[in-house]
Design a protein around this motif. Structure first.
Motif, PDB file in Angstrom:
ATOM      1  N   ARG A   1       0.816  -1.224   0.000  1.00  0.00           N
ATOM      2  CA  ARG A   1       0.000   0.000   0.000  1.00  0.00           C
ATOM      3  C   ARG A   1       0.849   1.274   0.000  1.00  0.00           C
ATOM      4  N   SER A   2       2.081   1.187  -0.540  1.00  0.00           N
ATOM      5  CA  SER A   2       2.888   2.419  -0.590  1.00  0.00           C
ATOM      6  C   SER A   2       2.288   3.376  -1.614  1.00  0.00           C
TER       7      SER A   2
ATOM      8  N   HIS B   1      -2.040  -5.525   2.824  1.00  0.00           N
ATOM      9  CA  HIS B   1      -0.794  -5.032   3.444  1.00  0.00           C
ATOM     10  C   HIS B   1      -0.426  -5.948   4.604  1.00  0.00           C
ATOM     11  N   SER B   2       0.524  -5.492   5.430  1.00  0.00           N
ATOM     12  CA  SER B   2       1.057  -6.409   6.444  1.00  0.00           C
ATOM     13  C   SER B   2       0.036  -6.753   7.536  1.00  0.00           C
TER      14      SER B   2
ATOM     15  N   VAL C   1       6.078  -6.481  -9.040  1.00  0.00           N
ATOM     16  CA  VAL C   1       6.760  -5.182  -9.000  1.00  0.00           C
ATOM     17  C   VAL C   1       8.085  -5.280  -8.237  1.00  0.00           C
TER      18      VAL C   1
ATOM     19  N   ILE D   1      11.656  -5.738  -6.584  1.00  0.00           N
ATOM     20  CA  ILE D   1      13.053  -5.856  -7.043  1.00  0.00           C
ATOM     21  C   ILE D   1      13.877  -6.082  -5.781  1.00  0.00           C
TER      22      ILE D   1
ATOM     23  N   THR E   1       9.394   1.552 -15.713  1.00  0.00           N
ATOM     24  CA  THR E   1       9.411   2.743 -14.856  1.00  0.00           C
ATOM     25  C   THR E   1      10.085   3.923 -15.560  1.00  0.00           C
TER      26      THR E   1
HETATM   27  P1  NDP Z   1       7.303  -0.362   0.724  1.00  0.00           P
HETATM   28  O1  NDP Z   1       8.235  -0.994   1.674  1.00  0.00           O
HETATM   29  O2  NDP Z   1       7.068   1.106   0.768  1.00  0.00           O
HETATM   30  O3  NDP Z   1       5.874  -1.070   0.836  1.00  0.00           O
HETATM   31  C1  NDP Z   1       5.758  -2.451   0.980  1.00  0.00           C
HETATM   32  C2  NDP Z   1       4.317  -2.825   1.223  1.00  0.00           C
HETATM   33  O4  NDP Z   1       4.263  -4.234   1.406  1.00  0.00           O
HETATM   34  C3  NDP Z   1       3.735  -2.171   2.475  1.00  0.00           C
HETATM   35  O5  NDP Z   1       2.447  -1.670   2.221  1.00  0.00           O
HETATM   36  C4  NDP Z   1       3.687  -3.331   3.471  1.00  0.00           C
HETATM   37  O6  NDP Z   1       2.615  -3.263   4.391  1.00  0.00           O
HETATM   38  C5  NDP Z   1       3.479  -4.519   2.548  1.00  0.00           C
HETATM   39  N1  NDP Z   1       3.912  -5.729   3.209  1.00  0.00           N
HETATM   40  C6  NDP Z   1       5.091  -5.962   3.875  1.00  0.00           C
HETATM   41  N2  NDP Z   1       5.116  -7.190   4.404  1.00  0.00           N
HETATM   42  C7  NDP Z   1       3.911  -7.749   4.102  1.00  0.00           C
HETATM   43  C8  NDP Z   1       3.328  -8.993   4.412  1.00  0.00           C
HETATM   44  N3  NDP Z   1       3.963  -9.910   5.143  1.00  0.00           N
HETATM   45  N4  NDP Z   1       2.084  -9.231   3.944  1.00  0.00           N
HETATM   46  C9  NDP Z   1       1.416  -8.307   3.220  1.00  0.00           C
HETATM   47  N5  NDP Z   1       1.923  -7.111   2.916  1.00  0.00           N
HETATM   48  C10 NDP Z   1       3.166  -6.826   3.342  1.00  0.00           C
HETATM   49  O7  NDP Z   1       7.821  -0.792  -0.731  1.00  0.00           O
HETATM   50  P2  NDP Z   1       7.529  -0.161  -2.182  1.00  0.00           P
HETATM   51  O8  NDP Z   1       6.080  -0.117  -2.432  1.00  0.00           O
HETATM   52  O9  NDP Z   1       8.339   1.065  -2.382  1.00  0.00           O
HETATM   53  O10 NDP Z   1       8.208  -1.275  -3.098  1.00  0.00           O
HETATM   54  C11 NDP Z   1       7.732  -2.596  -3.132  1.00  0.00           C
HETATM   55  C12 NDP Z   1       8.633  -3.441  -4.003  1.00  0.00           C
HETATM   56  O11 NDP Z   1       8.635  -2.914  -5.317  1.00  0.00           O
HETATM   57  C13 NDP Z   1      10.114  -3.427  -3.558  1.00  0.00           C
HETATM   58  O12 NDP Z   1      10.677  -4.693  -3.865  1.00  0.00           O
HETATM   59  C14 NDP Z   1      10.740  -2.374  -4.446  1.00  0.00           C
HETATM   60  O13 NDP Z   1      12.114  -2.590  -4.663  1.00  0.00           O
HETATM   61  C15 NDP Z   1       9.966  -2.585  -5.719  1.00  0.00           C
HETATM   62  N6  NDP Z   1       9.898  -1.402  -6.574  1.00  0.00           N
HETATM   63  C16 NDP Z   1      10.111  -1.606  -7.891  1.00  0.00           C
HETATM   64  C17 NDP Z   1      10.062  -0.574  -8.773  1.00  0.00           C
HETATM   65  C18 NDP Z   1      10.236  -0.873 -10.201  1.00  0.00           C
HETATM   66  O14 NDP Z   1      10.615  -0.003 -10.965  1.00  0.00           O
HETATM   67  N7  NDP Z   1       9.949  -2.102 -10.648  1.00  0.00           N
HETATM   68  C19 NDP Z   1       9.823   0.795  -8.320  1.00  0.00           C
HETATM   69  C20 NDP Z   1       9.475   0.909  -6.915  1.00  0.00           C
HETATM   70  C21 NDP Z   1       9.553  -0.169  -6.069  1.00  0.00           C
HETATM   71  P3  NDP Z   1       2.516  -2.100   5.529  1.00  0.00           P
HETATM   72  O15 NDP Z   1       2.101  -0.868   4.800  1.00  0.00           O
HETATM   73  O16 NDP Z   1       1.488  -2.614   6.451  1.00  0.00           O
HETATM   74  O17 NDP Z   1       3.894  -1.997   6.120  1.00  0.00           O
END
Ligand code: NDP
Length: 295
Positions: free
Chosen positions: A165-166, A192-193, A232, A234, A275
């Motif tokens: 949910r970022s 989300h988590s 998504v 990485i 991206t």
């Molecule tokens: P964030 O860390 O900001 O968000 C991660 C999300 O995953 C949060 O909402 C978190 O929940 C949720 N989450 C974590 N653990 C769990 C779980 N056990 N069960 C369910 N949900 C969970 O990361 P980003 O959104 O910035 O990035 C996500 C991925 O995408 C990363 O691997 C990043 O490297 C990649 N990325 C890739 C890009 C591309 O160009 N392909 C660009 C940007 C990112 P909660 O909010 O509750 O903590």
């Protein structure tokens, strides 16, 4: 199983960019992108390098501003103010994450929304929520949506589950996919988590998106047979058999999930490719909007 690769779809976006670019050039406008990098994080340096190379390939004006890791908030704001006032610059991207002592939200707020090609300013997030096409959507989520559109995957009326949910990815993609434009009109659930019974929820998805940041988190048990899976994630993991001793993997256990799904994006070579393409498209559109040449 169909592999949805990023490269050929990014090429479609670049071809469109070149077309718009030629029109702009003929009318005396040259799109310009400024990328601001604070500190020496190697991954950020690599991302900034590829953005700069792509600008050069397309013939765009590009400026790279590198500031030391101890840059103050005021100094960074002064850089943004200068770029906001620079007529040759249509897009400003501040490479995230910033060093811990800097307030990212304040930096994003400082960017002129008309130059916020990363789509993270509240004005652009608001426009996204309002289905207002004069805004800029964040690049990674719009890249995911474009992959679905170009792969002929219907989204209208489909159940989409996004894990993550970022604002950068999950939340913005939810807004795009529930929006009323092409590649939208889906019924979207964001997990989300704190989500309970995650696998039960994700198994309802016609289209499952993983944006979590945990290697191989999504397994076969999370995916309905015949679903479309967009990865998504990485993540760099150790791999003694790899040349560098590590390799990139997604949030999806590709080998397990590929057996059961209808289509899937690989990592690397999937969403990541999109991206930068969407960043270029946003910058060119920023130039078109300023020049009054946008469709
Ligand atoms: P964030 O860390 O900001 O968000 C991660 C999300 O995953 C949060 O909402 C978190 O929940 C949720 N989450 C974590 N653990 C769990 C779980 N056990 N069960 C369910 N949900 C969970 O990361 P980003 O959104 O910035 O990035 C996500 C991925 O995408 C990363 O691997 C990043 O490297 C990649 N990325 C890739 C890009 C591309 O160009 N392909 C660009 C940007 C990112 P909660 O909010 O509750 O903590």
């Amino acid at each position: 199983m169909k592999l949805i690769e990023g490269k050929p779809i990014a090429e479609i976006v670049y071809a469109e960019c070149l077309q718009s670019f030629e029109k702009l050039k003929a009318a005396g406008h040259l799109p310009g992108l400024a990328v601001v990098l604070v500190g020496e994080d190697p991954a950020s340096q690599a991302y900034v390098g590829s953005k700069e190379r792509k600008c050069q390939e397309l013939g765009m004006h590009s400026v790279k501003i590198e500031k030391p890791a101890d840059t103050t908030q005021e100094e960074l704001h002064a850089v943004i103010d200068e770029l906001n006032a620079d007529e040759a610059i249509h897009g400003i991207l501040v490479q995230l994450p910033l060093p811990d002592h800097l307030d990212e939200d304040q930096v994003i707020l400082r960017i002129d929304p008309a130059k916020d090609v990363d789509g993270l300013h509240p004005v652009n997030i608001g426009k996204l929520a309002m289905d207002d096409p004069t805004g800029f959507a964040p690049c990674t989520p719009s890249g995911c949506q474009r992959m679905l559109i170009e792969s002929g995957i219907e989204t209208s009326g489909k159940d989409v589950v996004i894990v993550g949910r970022s604002l950068l990815v999950g939340k913005s993609l939810a807004l795009l996919m529930m929006g009323k434009r092409k590649g939208g009109n889906a019924t979207v659930t964001v997990a989300h988590s704190r989500t309970k019974n995650l696998a039960e929820l994700t198994r309802r998805a016609d289209i499952l998106v993983a944006a979590i940041g945990i290697p191989h988190f999504i397994g076969k048990e999370h995916v309905k047979p015949g679903a479309v899976v967009i990865d998504v994630g990485i993540n760099r993991i150790d791999d003694p058999t790899a040349k560098k001793g590590s390799r990139l993997v997604g949030d999806v256990d590709f080998d397990a999930v590929a057996e059961t799904c209808e289509a899937i994006t690989p990592v690397p070579g999937g969403v990541g490719r999109m991206t930068i393409a969407m960043l270029m498209a946003n910058t060119i559109r920023a130039c078109e909007l300023r020049a009054g040449l946008a469709d």
